[in-house]
Motif scaffolding. Structure first.
Motif, PDB file in Angstrom:
ATOM      1  N   UNK A 237       0.831  -1.204   0.000  1.00 36.61           N
ATOM      2  CA  UNK A 237       0.000   0.000   0.000  1.00 36.61           C
ATOM      3  C   UNK A 237       0.868   1.258   0.000  1.00 36.61           C
ATOM      4  N   UNK A 238       2.193   1.090  -0.063  1.00 35.52           N
ATOM      5  CA  UNK A 238       3.100   2.232  -0.116  1.00 35.52           C
ATOM      6  C   UNK A 238       4.068   2.062  -1.282  1.00 35.52           C
ATOM      7  N   UNK A 239       4.657   3.176  -1.668  1.00 33.18           N
ATOM      8  CA  UNK A 239       5.601   3.177  -2.775  1.00 33.18           C
ATOM      9  C   UNK A 239       6.709   4.192  -2.493  1.00 33.18           C
ATOM     10  N   UNK A 240       7.877   3.941  -3.051  1.00 32.74           N
ATOM     11  CA  UNK A 240       8.977   4.904  -2.963  1.00 32.74           C
ATOM     12  C   UNK A 240       8.845   5.886  -4.126  1.00 32.74           C
ATOM     13  N   UNK A 241       8.180   7.003  -3.878  1.00 31.46           N
ATOM     14  CA  UNK A 241       7.961   8.025  -4.901  1.00 31.46           C
ATOM     15  C   UNK A 241       7.964   9.407  -4.253  1.00 31.46           C
ATOM     16  N   UNK A 242       8.146  10.418  -5.075  1.00 30.20           N
ATOM     17  CA  UNK A 242       8.057  11.791  -4.580  1.00 30.20           C
ATOM     18  C   UNK A 242       6.639  12.338  -4.698  1.00 30.20           C
ATOM     19  N   UNK A 243       5.900  11.884  -5.735  1.00 30.02           N
ATOM     20  CA  UNK A 243       4.593  12.467  -6.034  1.00 30.02           C
ATOM     21  C   UNK A 243       3.493  11.607  -5.439  1.00 30.02           C
ATOM     22  N   UNK A 244       2.788  12.144  -4.439  1.00 24.96           N
ATOM     23  CA  UNK A 244       1.698  11.391  -3.834  1.00 24.96           C
ATOM     24  C   UNK A 244       1.448  11.835  -2.410  1.00 24.96           C
ATOM     25  N   UNK A 245       0.672  11.045  -1.698  1.00 30.32           N
ATOM     26  CA  UNK A 245       0.316  11.345  -0.311  1.00 30.32           C
ATOM     27  C   UNK A 245       1.356  10.718   0.615  1.00 30.32           C
ATOM     28  N   UNK A 246       1.975  11.523   1.443  1.00 29.64           N
ATOM     29  CA  UNK A 246       3.039  11.037   2.310  1.00 29.64           C
ATOM     30  C   UNK A 246       2.509   9.992   3.287  1.00 29.64           C
ATOM     31  N   UNK A 247       3.303   8.948   3.506  1.00 28.58           N
ATOM     32  CA  UNK A 247       2.920   7.900   4.457  1.00 28.58           C
ATOM     33  C   UNK A 247       3.068   8.470   5.865  1.00 28.58           C
ATOM     34  N   UNK A 248       1.982   8.490   6.657  1.00 34.06           N
ATOM     35  CA  UNK A 248       2.014   9.145   7.969  1.00 34.06           C
ATOM     36  C   UNK A 248       2.611   8.267   9.069  1.00 34.06           C
ATOM     37  N   UNK A 249       3.833   7.835   8.862  1.00 34.02           N
ATOM     38  CA  UNK A 249       4.528   6.998   9.832  1.00 34.02           C
ATOM     39  C   UNK A 249       5.958   7.521   9.968  1.00 34.02           C
ATOM     40  N   UNK A 250       6.430   7.570  11.187  1.00 31.92           N
ATOM     41  CA  UNK A 250       7.800   8.023  11.410  1.00 31.92           C
ATOM     42  C   UNK A 250       8.778   7.068  10.727  1.00 31.92           C
ATOM     43  N   UNK A 251       9.755   7.628  10.040  1.00 34.03           N
ATOM     44  CA  UNK A 251      10.730   6.806   9.344  1.00 34.03           C
ATOM     45  C   UNK A 251      10.312   6.411   7.946  1.00 34.03           C
ATOM     46  N   UNK A 252       9.198   6.998   7.446  1.00 31.02           N
ATOM     47  CA  UNK A 252       8.719   6.652   6.101  1.00 31.02           C
ATOM     48  C   UNK A 252       9.031   7.762   5.106  1.00 31.02           C
ATOM     49  N   UNK A 253      10.127   8.436   5.330  1.00 29.53           N
ATOM     50  CA  UNK A 253      10.506   9.516   4.421  1.00 29.53           C
ATOM     51  C   UNK A 253      10.698   8.979   3.001  1.00 29.53           C
ATOM     52  N   UNK A 254      10.232   9.758   2.022  1.00 31.27           N
ATOM     53  CA  UNK A 254      10.380   9.349   0.632  1.00 31.27           C
ATOM     54  C   UNK A 254       9.370   8.324   0.186  1.00 31.27           C
ATOM     55  N   UNK A 255       8.396   8.029   1.028  1.00 30.41           N
ATOM     56  CA  UNK A 255       7.374   7.041   0.676  1.00 30.41           C
ATOM     57  C   UNK A 255       6.000   7.710   0.614  1.00 30.41           C
ATOM     58  N   UNK A 256       5.188   7.251  -0.322  1.00 30.25           N
ATOM     59  CA  UNK A 256       3.821   7.754  -0.471  1.00 30.25           C
ATOM     60  C   UNK A 256       2.857   6.578  -0.509  1.00 30.25           C
TER      61      UNK A 256
END
Length: 687
Positions: A237-256
């Motif tokens: 349910x997550x992807x390593x992308x710049x364009x999208x909705x940020x994953x609201x979890x600490x340590x999930x930088x760069x993931x949407x």
């Protein structure tokens, strides 16, 4: 009737990607059917919210931004406005057309993710994924291309080969490369969150296979059954992308959030915004069991709306599940698949530019040929025939004849011995009642083609009645009989206008305008009567005949657009680059022989695969090849081919494929057999 069980209705239409204009195939697949149903329910005085909006995240948007040399934000702003404009002009009656880039959607999607994450629903998994070192980014499946292991297409994506239709993973591609830099990607460890669909497999089997075996369309039910029977697996349910909705979890930088996860939540966020705009509470429309939720989509979205999104809603626990997902199949164009990229399409804005005053004609035709259970086909000649022979000759003819005769004989004034005139012909009353019942049954079961035919049958009924009564003759011998016949036809016109409202809203208003109706809406429970002394408005033609030259222009325009795009592709698309050098020993290891196709048949439940039996001179073996879209099975029997006979066997759709035939492919994707100029003995070696 089913519609009376529910207090309210939430109707959704698939969120179109805001990465380009949308063609009329999209219109026929999801948006007109959804509009018909929503309009019908409103005419039944039901509490309805009809939501849609632009899907503005995911790799499709980022890819288009790269193609146009701009930003994802510029892309979504451009195409959101175009799509919204077209829907408005085509009279698609959304209560709100929203955007997934809006803050309320980001908040809603993040809250949904957090709810499931806090409950421990997701599974966190670390895995190796492709990474572009030059671009400094992990690569989504669509950012990786390579050679398809099934059909040898050198431009297959990491999630699907668009030549043979095979579902793929990046690991299956031969010689994968990044679309960002062209470099060969490397593997790096990354962590993602997964929705464990396998844990919902039994529940989905009960809910769909047992609970909806009778009321869901066979094409929808069959696809769901195939997926469930094949076994479900956890889905990221997550992807390593710049364009999208940020994953609201600490340590999930760069993931949407993966676009398939956030997009259906867009229905909920759109409803929230509608509720804010209209001073309503959004929750009953999504959380009250007395609400009926219906998704209108194309067949490519069945899995997401019938399996994935319901599993998400079930896991959350506070939302209702869809009562029905009446997905349509695809609509083809003039004998070929509709494709914007190949120039073989009629874009919504193109149609509106050419025929700005023929919106209802398009709505009528797309409903008449709707791909409700199987693929259908749009042709300009058939469009012309439907407009001329049905809208002009049947519906328009009835209204024009009645209005002309009323003005000719009675100056357009209704005069009778009763305060209110109604249908006085018993047969008309009986037939009209039957057609109303059939219309409602068709609408409730999402059979919109049949429902539209029911309305046209009322017009046919009126034409037959008018011909039988001959008021143009009886006016001389029995003027009261002529008056009564025309009054009956006026009442019938009121019924036709009422029933036409979901299908041809503009035409319905025109008829009501001619009747000088007090309002522009007629509810389905409303009695159709006309007051004594009522004055009609002047008549106007509802439709005009389409001439041959107009249709020929459209056919030539379509052909020219495709040819122009082919020239652009030929001029701008370079020849596929040469691969890295190999030594002679590597080439000599490939055993390529001349063989002859003995039998050919389509592989069941696929559109692109053929099962071939080939005489290689060494033996007779089976090869599965992705060429079904280009060659009819019976036409290639006896064809000599070049076949790689020492390729490791591979099971494809349950068939063991022993080799690969060689094909030449040009920039347009046209395939040709690599075969000897003169007949050769089977088993001859290609050196």
């Amino acid at each position: 009737m089913e519609a009376q069980k529910y207090k309210r209705y939430t109707i959704t239409a698939a969120l179109p990607y805001a990465n380009g204009p949308k063609h009329i195939g999209h219109l026929a697949g999801a948006y007109i059917p959804a509009d018909l149903y929503a309009r019908y329910l409103r005419l039944k005085r039901k509490d309805v919210v009809f939501v849609c909006g632009s899907d503005e995240h995911g790799t499709a948007i980022a890819n288009q931004a790269m193609k146009e040399g701009t930003t994802p934000r510029a892309i979504i702003d451009k195409y959101h406005e175009l799509i919204k404009y077209c829907f408005g002009k085509l009279n698609i009656s959304f209560d709100i057309y929203h955007r997934t880039s809006e803050p309320i959607h980001h908040e809603t999607a993040q809250d949904f993710f957090t709810n499931l994450n806090d409950k421990g629903i997701f599974e966190e998994q670390e895995s190796e994924q492709y990474y572009d070192e030059q671009a400094g980014a992990f690569l989504a499946d669509r950012y990786i291309i390579g050679t398809c292991p099934v059909c040898a297409n050198d431009g297959a994506y990491g999630d699907q080969c668009e030549k043979c239709g095979s579902s793929l993973s990046p690991d299956e591609l031969i010689d994968p490369r990044s679309t960002l830099s062209g470099d060969k990607p490397v593997k790096r460890m990354t962590k993602h969150w997964y929705l464990p669909l396998d844990k919902y497999e039994n529940w989905l089997g009960e809910w769909i296979l047992k609970g909806h075996s009778k009321d869901w369309k066979t094409n929808v039910y069959g696809q769901c059954k195939s997926w469930i029977d094949g076994g479900l697996h956890p889905r990221a349910v997550t992807r390593d992308l710049d364009w999208g909705i940020k994953v609201p979890v600490e340590g999930a930088d760069g993931k949407v959030l993966y676009v398939w996860f956030d997009a259906p939540i867009g229905y909920i966020s759109a409803t929230k915004q509608w509720a804010i705009d209209n001073g309503k509470d959004w929750k009953p429309y999504w959380q009250d069991k007395e609400t009926k939720l219906v998704h209108f989509i194309g067949k490519d979205n069945i899995v997401f709306h019938c399996i994935v999104f319901p599993a998400m809603l079930k896991a959350h626990g506070e939302f209702i599940l869809p009562d029905n997902v009446p997905a349509n199949e695809f609509m083809n164009l003039e004998g070929d698949k509709m494709s914007t990229s190949r120039g073989w399409s009629i874009e919504m804005h193109e149609y509106l530019e050419t025929f700005p005053d023929k919106v209802d004609e398009l709505r009528y035709y797309l409903t008449a040929i709707a791909p409700e259970t199987s693929d259908s086909e749009f042709t300009w000649k058939d469009y012309q025939a439907r407009v001329n022979n049905e809208l002009v000759a049947i519906l328009g003819n009835l209204v024009n004849r009645v209005m002309v005769l009323m003005y000719k004989f009675f100056d357009g004034k209704v005069e009778a011995n009763f305060a209110q005139i109604t249908l006085t012909d018993a047969n008309l009353n009986t037939e009209l009642s039957r057609l109303y019942d059939e219309l409602e049954q068709s609408m409730e079961s999402y059979k919109f083609r049949q429902a539209q035919q029911n309305v046209m049958e009322i017009a046919r009924l009126g034409n037959r009645y008018l011909t039988e009564q001959e008021p143009w003759k009886t006016i001389k011998t029995n003027p009261e009989a002529a008056r009564e016949a025309l009054h009956n036809c006026l009442v019938l016109m009121g019924h036709i206008a009422g029933c036409l409202q979901p299908f041809l809203p503009g035409t319905a208003k025109k008829i009501l305008g001619m009747l000088n109706w007090p309002t522009d809406t007629v509810y389905f429970d409303e009695e159709i009567t006309i007051a004594n002394g009522h004055q009609l408005n002047t008549a106007s033609l509802l439709f005009e005949k389409l001439e041959d030259e107009v249709i020929e222009q459209q056919i030539q325009k379509l052909i020219s657009k495709k040819q122009a795009l082919e020239v652009v592709i030929e001029e701008t698309t370079p020849v596929t680059p040469a691969k890295e050098n190999i030594n002679y020993e590597q080439f000599a290891a490939m055993d390529i022989r001349i063989g002859t196709i003995l039998t050919a048949e389509k592989v069941a439940k696929t559109k692109k695969l053929l099962k071939l039996t080939i005489d290689t001179g060494l033996d007779q073996r089976t090869v599965v090849s992705g060429i079904a879209e280009y060659f009819e099975p019976e036409a290639i029997i006896g064809q000599q081919v070049s076949i790689l006979v020492n390729l490791e066997p591979r099971e494809i759709k349950g068939i063991l494929s022993q080799g690969m035939i060689l094909m030449a492919e040009n920039a347009e994707g046209t395939l040709s057999f690599v075969a000897p100029v003169a007949a050769m003995h089977n088993g001859s070696v290609v050196r």
